[in-house]
Design a protein around this motif. Structure first.
Motif, PDB file in Angstrom:
ATOM      1  N   UNK A 146       0.822  -1.209   0.000  1.00 55.43           N
ATOM      2  CA  UNK A 146       0.000   0.000   0.000  1.00 55.43           C
ATOM      3  C   UNK A 146       0.862   1.268   0.000  1.00 55.43           C
ATOM      4  N   UNK A 147       1.937   1.284   0.781  1.00 54.31           N
ATOM      5  CA  UNK A 147       2.777   2.482   0.824  1.00 54.31           C
ATOM      6  C   UNK A 147       3.476   2.716  -0.526  1.00 54.31           C
ATOM      7  N   UNK A 148       3.857   1.647  -1.216  1.00 55.24           N
ATOM      8  CA  UNK A 148       4.447   1.788  -2.554  1.00 55.24           C
ATOM      9  C   UNK A 148       3.407   2.351  -3.535  1.00 55.24           C
ATOM     10  N   UNK A 149       2.180   1.882  -3.414  1.00 54.93           N
ATOM     11  CA  UNK A 149       1.075   2.342  -4.258  1.00 54.93           C
ATOM     12  C   UNK A 149       0.834   3.833  -4.039  1.00 54.93           C
ATOM     13  N   UNK A 150       0.724   4.247  -2.777  1.00 54.66           N
ATOM     14  CA  UNK A 150       0.475   5.658  -2.464  1.00 54.66           C
ATOM     15  C   UNK A 150       1.629   6.540  -2.926  1.00 54.66           C
ATOM     16  N   UNK A 151       2.861   6.080  -2.737  1.00 54.77           N
ATOM     17  CA  UNK A 151       4.040   6.833  -3.187  1.00 54.77           C
ATOM     18  C   UNK A 151       4.028   6.981  -4.714  1.00 54.77           C
ATOM     19  N   UNK A 152       3.685   5.893  -5.408  1.00 54.26           N
ATOM     20  CA  UNK A 152       3.617   5.922  -6.869  1.00 54.26           C
ATOM     21  C   UNK A 152       2.588   6.950  -7.345  1.00 54.26           C
ATOM     22  N   UNK A 153       1.406   6.968  -6.716  1.00 55.52           N
ATOM     23  CA  UNK A 153       0.352   7.901  -7.119  1.00 55.52           C
ATOM     24  C   UNK A 153       0.748   9.357  -6.877  1.00 55.52           C
ATOM     25  N   UNK A 154       1.536   9.606  -5.841  1.00 59.28           N
ATOM     26  CA  UNK A 154       1.862  10.988  -5.452  1.00 59.28           C
ATOM     27  C   UNK A 154       3.174  11.503  -6.038  1.00 59.28           C
ATOM     28  N   UNK A 155       3.878  10.672  -6.805  1.00 62.69           N
ATOM     29  CA  UNK A 155       5.211  11.035  -7.298  1.00 62.69           C
ATOM     30  C   UNK A 155       5.212  12.339  -8.101  1.00 62.69           C
ATOM     31  N   UNK A 156       4.223  12.518  -8.972  1.00 60.31           N
ATOM     32  CA  UNK A 156       4.054  13.778  -9.684  1.00 60.31           C
ATOM     33  C   UNK A 156       2.594  13.885 -10.106  1.00 60.31           C
ATOM     34  N   UNK A 157       2.253  14.892 -10.906  1.00 59.38           N
ATOM     35  CA  UNK A 157       0.827  15.104 -11.207  1.00 59.38           C
ATOM     36  C   UNK A 157       0.381  14.488 -12.534  1.00 59.38           C
ATOM     37  N   UNK A 158       1.225  13.625 -13.111  1.00 57.66           N
ATOM     38  CA  UNK A 158       0.822  12.953 -14.343  1.00 57.66           C
ATOM     39  C   UNK A 158      -0.181  11.830 -14.051  1.00 57.66           C
ATOM     40  N   UNK A 159      -0.802  11.336 -15.108  1.00 58.11           N
ATOM     41  CA  UNK A 159      -1.687  10.185 -14.966  1.00 58.11           C
ATOM     42  C   UNK A 159      -0.873   8.971 -14.530  1.00 58.11           C
ATOM     43  N   UNK A 160      -1.492   8.104 -13.744  1.00 58.10           N
ATOM     44  CA  UNK A 160      -0.898   6.830 -13.350  1.00 58.10           C
ATOM     45  C   UNK A 160      -1.779   5.729 -13.922  1.00 58.10           C
ATOM     46  N   UNK A 161      -1.200   4.888 -14.751  1.00 61.46           N
ATOM     47  CA  UNK A 161      -1.924   3.802 -15.403  1.00 61.46           C
ATOM     48  C   UNK A 161      -1.394   2.511 -14.787  1.00 61.46           C
ATOM     49  N   UNK A 162      -2.282   1.793 -14.070  1.00 63.09           N
ATOM     50  CA  UNK A 162      -1.842   0.649 -13.287  1.00 63.09           C
ATOM     51  C   UNK A 162      -2.567  -0.610 -13.738  1.00 63.09           C
ATOM     52  N   UNK A 163      -1.775  -1.612 -14.097  1.00 62.63           N
ATOM     53  CA  UNK A 163      -2.306  -2.901 -14.559  1.00 62.63           C
ATOM     54  C   UNK A 163      -2.322  -3.883 -13.393  1.00 62.63           C
ATOM     55  N   UNK A 164      -3.448  -4.559 -13.231  1.00 59.79           N
ATOM     56  CA  UNK A 164      -3.582  -5.646 -12.264  1.00 59.79           C
ATOM     57  C   UNK A 164      -3.625  -6.933 -13.070  1.00 59.79           C
ATOM     58  N   UNK A 165      -2.797  -7.902 -12.706  1.00 55.74           N
ATOM     59  CA  UNK A 165      -2.673  -9.093 -13.535  1.00 55.74           C
ATOM     60  C   UNK A 165      -2.363 -10.327 -12.684  1.00 55.74           C
ATOM     61  N   UNK A 166      -2.529 -11.480 -13.306  1.00 52.36           N
ATOM     62  CA  UNK A 166      -2.118 -12.755 -12.710  1.00 52.36           C
ATOM     63  C   UNK A 166      -1.153 -13.419 -13.687  1.00 52.36           C
ATOM     64  N   UNK A 167       0.022 -13.839 -13.224  1.00 50.73           N
ATOM     65  CA  UNK A 167       1.037 -14.393 -14.135  1.00 50.73           C
ATOM     66  C   UNK A 167       0.571 -15.649 -14.888  1.00 50.73           C
ATOM     67  N   UNK A 168      -0.362 -16.397 -14.322  1.00 45.10           N
ATOM     68  CA  UNK A 168      -0.840 -17.636 -14.953  1.00 45.10           C
ATOM     69  C   UNK A 168      -1.983 -17.393 -15.935  1.00 45.10           C
TER      70      UNK A 168
END
Length: 132
Positions: free
Chosen positions: A20-42
């Motif tokens: 969660x802290x990595x997610x929040x840091x990623x979202x707040x890094x700058x004001x650009x859009x954040x495009x996040x993919x959720x996936x399962x390797x299998x």
């Protein structure tokens, strides 16, 4: 001297997010859009979509050149979250692959990925970029 065409040797910059802290840091890094993919390797659909997502990340994100530097800053930053992360449940992701688009902590779009997913994601990105 080595001469390199930066646009040919580009590697994708997709941040792997697990906590969660990595997610929040990623979202707040700058004001650009954040495009996040959720996936399962299998997941076969995730693998097929992953190739298109990587191309989108090179085209619209921050590609890395052969010496590890950001070649150019794009419209968005790209991240990915594996199905095993607790974030999947916390964010209510039910199907894979799914893409969420954020600006800061504001969720702008959720796209469950089908065949036309890249077109939908690109259209969503463009609509949020023109709203600025």
């Amino acid at each position: 001297d080595l001469v390199s065409n930066d646009e040919i040797d580009l590697r994708v910059s997709i941040t792997s997010i697990q906590k969660k802290d990595e997610f929040e840091k990623f979202l707040q890094e700058d004001d650009r859009l954040c495009v996040i993919k959720f996936y399962a390797p299998f997941c076969k659909a995730c693998k097929a979509f992953g190739k298109k997502f990587r191309k989108l990340a090179i085209d619209r994100g921050d590609p890395i050149n052969s010496i590890g530097e950001v070649a150019r800053h794009g419209d968005a930053r790209f991240g990915e979250i594996d199905f095993s992360s607790k974030l999947v449940k916390e964010l209510g992701i039910k199907k894979f692959p799914t893409v969420l688009i954020y600006r800061g902590s504001d969720k702008l779009s959720e796209i469950t990925c089908k065949n036309d997913a890249i077109e939908k994601i690109t259209a969503e990105m463009d609509s949020h970029l023109t709203l600025r």
